[in-house]
Every structure is written in structure tokens, then in C-alpha cells.
Scaffold this motif. Sequence first.
Motif, PDB file in Angstrom:
ATOM      1  N   GLY A  89       0.849  -1.181   0.000  1.00  0.00           N
ATOM      2  CA  GLY A  89       0.000   0.000   0.000  1.00  0.00           C
ATOM      3  C   GLY A  89       0.885   1.232   0.000  1.00  0.00           C
ATOM      4  O   GLY A  89       2.116   1.121   0.030  1.00  0.00           O
ATOM      5  N   PRO A  90       0.306   2.444  -0.022  1.00  0.00           N
ATOM      6  CA  PRO A  90       1.120   3.662   0.066  1.00  0.00           C
ATOM      7  C   PRO A  90       1.947   3.653   1.354  1.00  0.00           C
ATOM      8  O   PRO A  90       1.412   3.434   2.445  1.00  0.00           O
ATOM      9  N   TRP A  96       5.905   2.953   9.542  1.00  0.00           N
ATOM     10  CA  TRP A  96       6.696   3.980  10.195  1.00  0.00           C
ATOM     11  C   TRP A  96       8.127   3.857   9.691  1.00  0.00           C
ATOM     12  O   TRP A  96       8.785   2.841   9.917  1.00  0.00           O
ATOM     13  N   ASN A 131       8.410   9.559   8.264  1.00  0.00           N
ATOM     14  CA  ASN A 131       7.236   9.947   9.054  1.00  0.00           C
ATOM     15  C   ASN A 131       7.308   9.543  10.525  1.00  0.00           C
ATOM     16  O   ASN A 131       6.374   9.817  11.287  1.00  0.00           O
ATOM     17  N   LYS A 187      -0.581   1.778  11.923  1.00  0.00           N
ATOM     18  CA  LYS A 187      -0.744   1.990  10.485  1.00  0.00           C
ATOM     19  C   LYS A 187      -1.665   0.915   9.905  1.00  0.00           C
ATOM     20  O   LYS A 187      -1.987  -0.071  10.557  1.00  0.00           O
ATOM     21  N   ARG A 188      -2.046   1.102   8.680  1.00  0.00           N
ATOM     22  CA  ARG A 188      -2.989   0.188   8.027  1.00  0.00           C
ATOM     23  C   ARG A 188      -2.351  -1.175   7.779  1.00  0.00           C
ATOM     24  O   ARG A 188      -1.188  -1.248   7.351  1.00  0.00           O
ATOM     25  N   TYR A 196      -0.065  -6.327  10.470  1.00  0.00           N
ATOM     26  CA  TYR A 196       0.354  -4.952  10.726  1.00  0.00           C
ATOM     27  C   TYR A 196       1.879  -4.847  10.812  1.00  0.00           C
ATOM     28  O   TYR A 196       2.557  -5.793  11.243  1.00  0.00           O
ATOM     29  N   ASP A 226       3.364   5.717   3.407  1.00  0.00           N
ATOM     30  CA  ASP A 226       3.000   6.537   4.567  1.00  0.00           C
ATOM     31  C   ASP A 226       1.775   6.005   5.301  1.00  0.00           C
ATOM     32  O   ASP A 226       1.593   6.295   6.488  1.00  0.00           O
ATOM     33  N   GLU A 227       0.952   5.218   4.621  1.00  0.00           N
ATOM     34  CA  GLU A 227      -0.251   4.678   5.248  1.00  0.00           C
ATOM     35  C   GLU A 227      -0.004   3.354   5.959  1.00  0.00           C
ATOM     36  O   GLU A 227      -0.814   2.957   6.812  1.00  0.00           O
ATOM     37  N   ILE A 228       1.094   2.681   5.631  1.00  0.00           N
ATOM     38  CA  ILE A 228       1.288   1.321   6.153  1.00  0.00           C
ATOM     39  C   ILE A 228       2.524   1.170   7.022  1.00  0.00           C
ATOM     40  O   ILE A 228       2.662   0.146   7.706  1.00  0.00           O
TER      41      ILE A 228
END
Length: 228
Positions: A134-135, A141, A145, A156-157, A164, A137-139
Motif C-alpha cells: 500500500g502507500p 513507520w 514519518n 498503520k494500516r 500490521y 506513509d499509510e502502512i
Amino acid sequence: MDTRTAHRMVAIPPGRVTLSDRRTRRSWPVELAPFRLAAYPVTQALYAQITGLRPGTVRGDRLPVEGVSWWDAVRFCNALSRSEGLAPAYRLDAALDSEGAGITWDATADGYRLPTEAEWEHACRAGTTGPHYGPLDEIAWYRGNSQERLHEVAGKRPNVWGLYDMLGNVWDWCWDVYDPAVYGSYRVLRGGGWFDEHWSCRASARRRSHPTFQVDDVGFRVARSVVG
């Protein structure tokens, strides 16, 4: 998140994954049987419950445990298995040494163990073919970020299989020896960590470390074989 939830296991289907190494420009396919993998990295709370220890320098029950060696992870797997009445996956012989001689993996045991790197990559990809599931920044650390610090698990997603932190936060120890001809007993690390740039947080990225080293961005998650 209680300690039972902290090692909730996800059923991973059988499959085939092609591993690759950028250094040697080598690739090799691996066929995989079904197995189970923890939805989260081992947390500090779970590690403390099983071992009585809290390694690392940052404290937080929901933070992934870090500062643990490959040997620490192996011994944790056996201790967690015994705590649940399962057969330990690893036999540690009296002649055991720090390089890994004297350890045997019993593939018929129903207890906890480290994933192989092929299992890890198959589970991370969850049917996807790109560098990330996935993107980023969404999945994950990662350095872009994370504010250059550890974060609680499941912040995160997850991927579509419900796993996770497969990328970022902490690297995961795997069972495999990295390249014995060049690096001896060094074991495989996968997934990237909170201090890594985006190019290290990829499904195919491989890193290595000596089985006795304890590093502040290296943790692990547990797996179980489907037996019987």
C-alpha cells in the motif's frame, strides 16, 4: 491490547514466492505450505510476561520489543510455546554456541517459531507484486514519518491479510542464515525500521545481523506451522 491479542495468529495460505538479492543479483523461487503468522510484532508487554525482561531503551507495553538478538527471539519462541502447552519448535543442544551450531528446528512441532524469509515475504506481499502492499506513509513507520522513534504496533494500516507493521517500525528476525559463504552465521532481517529510508522498507529488501547482536530497530514476530 491484552497479551493474548498481542500474538493473534493469522492463517497464511500456501503459495510461491521468488526471493532475490541485489548484492549477488541472484533470485530463487520457494514453494510454501500454509502457516500462521502473528498479526503484530511481539510487544514489550508480551515479551515481559513470558521472559520477565524488558530489553531496549524505550518503554511502552504496546511498543514492539527491540534490542533483542536472534537467540533471544528463538528462546522466546520456545518459552511462549511451553507457556501454552505446545511443543517447542527448537531444540537447543548442550553443545550450543553463539554462531548457531547445536540448534535444530523440529518442523513437526506445533509451537511458536520464527518465520522463514520466504514465509515472511509471502505474508508481507499478501498477493501484491510491488515493493509495498500500500502507500508507504499509510502502512509503515519509516524515517520519512516516524520522527526517528519507535511507535506502537498497529498504528498503520494492515495488509489485506490483516498483518500490521510488516514494513517499518522494527525489522523482523527470520530463521534463515543470510549468506554463509560470505557472512557466516549472520541471520536474515526483513521489513525495514523506523530509522530507515523508504528504499529499505520494501517487501523484497534483505538485511543481515549476527545472531547475538541486539539493535534498537530490530524485533520479531512469531509464526506457527500447520501440523497434523
